[in-house]
Design a protein around this motif. Sequence first.
Motif, short mmCIF file in Angstrom:
data_model
loop_
_atom_site.label_atom_id
_atom_site.label_comp_id
_atom_site.label_asym_id
_atom_site.label_seq_id
_atom_site.Cartn_x
_atom_site.Cartn_y
_atom_site.Cartn_z
N GLN A 233 0.83 -1.21 0.00
CA GLN A 233 0.00 0.00 0.00
C GLN A 233 0.86 1.26 0.00
N VAL A 234 1.95 1.22 0.78
CA VAL A 234 2.85 2.38 0.80
C VAL A 234 3.46 2.61 -0.57
N LEU A 235 3.87 1.54 -1.23
CA LEU A 235 4.45 1.66 -2.57
C LEU A 235 3.40 2.12 -3.57
N SER A 236 2.17 1.65 -3.40
CA SER A 236 1.09 2.10 -4.29
C SER A 236 0.84 3.59 -4.11
N PHE A 237 0.89 4.05 -2.85
CA PHE A 237 0.74 5.49 -2.59
C PHE A 237 1.86 6.28 -3.26
N ALA A 238 3.07 5.74 -3.17
CA ALA A 238 4.21 6.44 -3.78
C ALA A 238 4.06 6.52 -5.29
N ARG A 239 3.40 5.51 -5.87
CA ARG A 239 3.18 5.51 -7.33
C ARG A 239 1.91 6.24 -7.71
N SER A 240 1.18 6.79 -6.72
CA SER A 240 -0.06 7.55 -6.96
C SER A 240 -1.10 6.71 -7.69
N SER A 241 -1.19 5.43 -7.36
CA SER A 241 -2.18 4.57 -7.97
C SER A 241 -3.46 4.58 -7.14
N GLU A 242 -4.55 4.08 -7.72
CA GLU A 242 -5.82 4.05 -7.03
C GLU A 242 -5.79 2.98 -5.93
N PRO A 243 -6.35 3.25 -4.76
CA PRO A 243 -6.36 2.26 -3.69
C PRO A 243 -7.27 1.08 -4.03
N ILE A 244 -6.91 -0.12 -3.52
CA ILE A 244 -7.70 -1.32 -3.71
C ILE A 244 -8.43 -1.62 -2.41
N LYS A 245 -9.76 -1.64 -2.46
CA LYS A 245 -10.56 -1.89 -1.27
C LYS A 245 -10.93 -3.37 -1.20
N GLU A 246 -10.72 -3.97 -0.03
CA GLU A 246 -11.01 -5.38 0.17
C GLU A 246 -11.78 -5.56 1.47
N PRO A 247 -12.66 -6.56 1.52
CA PRO A 247 -13.41 -6.81 2.77
C PRO A 247 -12.51 -7.39 3.84
N VAL A 248 -12.84 -7.12 5.09
CA VAL A 248 -12.10 -7.63 6.25
C VAL A 248 -13.05 -8.46 7.09
N HIS A 249 -12.60 -9.65 7.52
CA HIS A 249 -13.42 -10.51 8.38
C HIS A 249 -13.26 -10.05 9.82
N ALA A 250 -14.30 -9.42 10.34
CA ALA A 250 -14.23 -8.83 11.67
C ALA A 250 -14.01 -9.89 12.75
N ARG A 251 -14.65 -11.06 12.57
CA ARG A 251 -14.51 -12.11 13.60
C ARG A 251 -13.06 -12.58 13.70
N GLN A 252 -12.42 -12.77 12.56
CA GLN A 252 -11.03 -13.19 12.57
C GLN A 252 -10.14 -12.12 13.20
N LEU A 253 -10.48 -10.85 12.94
CA LEU A 253 -9.73 -9.74 13.52
C LEU A 253 -9.83 -9.76 15.04
N PHE A 254 -11.04 -9.98 15.58
CA PHE A 254 -11.24 -10.02 17.03
C PHE A 254 -10.52 -11.24 17.63
N ASP A 255 -10.59 -12.38 16.91
CA ASP A 255 -9.90 -13.57 17.42
C ASP A 255 -8.41 -13.31 17.56
N ASP A 256 -7.81 -12.64 16.57
CA ASP A 256 -6.39 -12.34 16.61
C ASP A 256 -6.06 -11.42 17.79
N VAL A 257 -6.93 -10.41 17.99
CA VAL A 257 -6.70 -9.46 19.10
C VAL A 257 -6.79 -10.19 20.44
N PHE A 258 -7.82 -11.06 20.59
CA PHE A 258 -7.98 -11.77 21.86
C PHE A 258 -6.80 -12.72 22.08
N LEU A 259 -6.32 -13.36 21.03
CA LEU A 259 -5.22 -14.29 21.17
C LEU A 259 -3.94 -13.57 21.61
N LEU A 260 -3.69 -12.40 21.03
CA LEU A 260 -2.51 -11.62 21.43
C LEU A 260 -2.64 -11.12 22.85
N THR A 261 -3.87 -10.74 23.22
CA THR A 261 -4.08 -10.26 24.58
C THR A 261 -3.85 -11.37 25.60
#
Length: 261
Positions: A233-261
């Motif tokens: 993403q940083v390199l894409s910003f440096a090249r001034s390209s259009e951002p790519i939007k992708e869905p994020v699985h919220a449940r997996q995100l919370f599982d990762d946070v709880f596991l790290l905690t």
Amino acid sequence: LTNLVDTAQMILSQTNLDEILEQITVQTFRLMKTRLCSVFLLNQDGSELVLRACRGGTELYRGKPNLRTEDSLLGSVVTRHKPVAVVDVVREKGYIQTDIARKERLVSMLAVPLIFGEKAVGVLAVYTQQRHRFPNDEIKLLTTLGDLSAVAIEKGRLLARVVDMEEKLRASERLSALGLLAAEIAHEIRNPLTVMQMLFHALVETMPLDATSQRDAALISEKMRQMNRILDQVLSFARSSEPIKEPVHARQLFDDVFLLT
């Protein structure tokens, strides 16, 4: 004529639009010797006149609402491109804000259009405290002041646009430099990150892991991939390209946070 030339020099010497408008009212007030002087400018779509500067009026006059161009007396000055002289504004049929005129002790009015390049940009108006019939000399004098004021106003607007463009250009240059710096940093981070990924996967392949360690290793691997995506993403910003939007699985995100905690 000497006073008119001095007034023109005072008005045209300013560069900031607000200072130009203030000087217009100050110098017109001094030259015409009237009770009040005000400058109205058209809004973007030309439907209303907005009070931008005033000399001699109280807060009541300064806080007056905008005037509609199509149904106000000052609006007719803009639409007709001709001066309007009124002996008594309180008794004038087309004058709307008579209550303010009474409280401000405004009686006679002379208003001229501010015209630049055959296009009206606003109105310059003066008021007297006693009944007064404006002779042709005074009408010509205020019309000349209006023409000079229109030139000064357009000059101020042009300078404001130039300054704005310069600010945007400087901001663009800063963003360009930031993009180059971000690309350099991203490349410097990616090299050691690639080495870390290779060594980590080699360790995982050779070491026996229990269930908890396997989950930890999977999470570390996913976070390394996430760091790679961030670098992309940083390199894409440096090249001034259009951002790519992708869905994020919220449940997996919370599982990762709880596991790290």
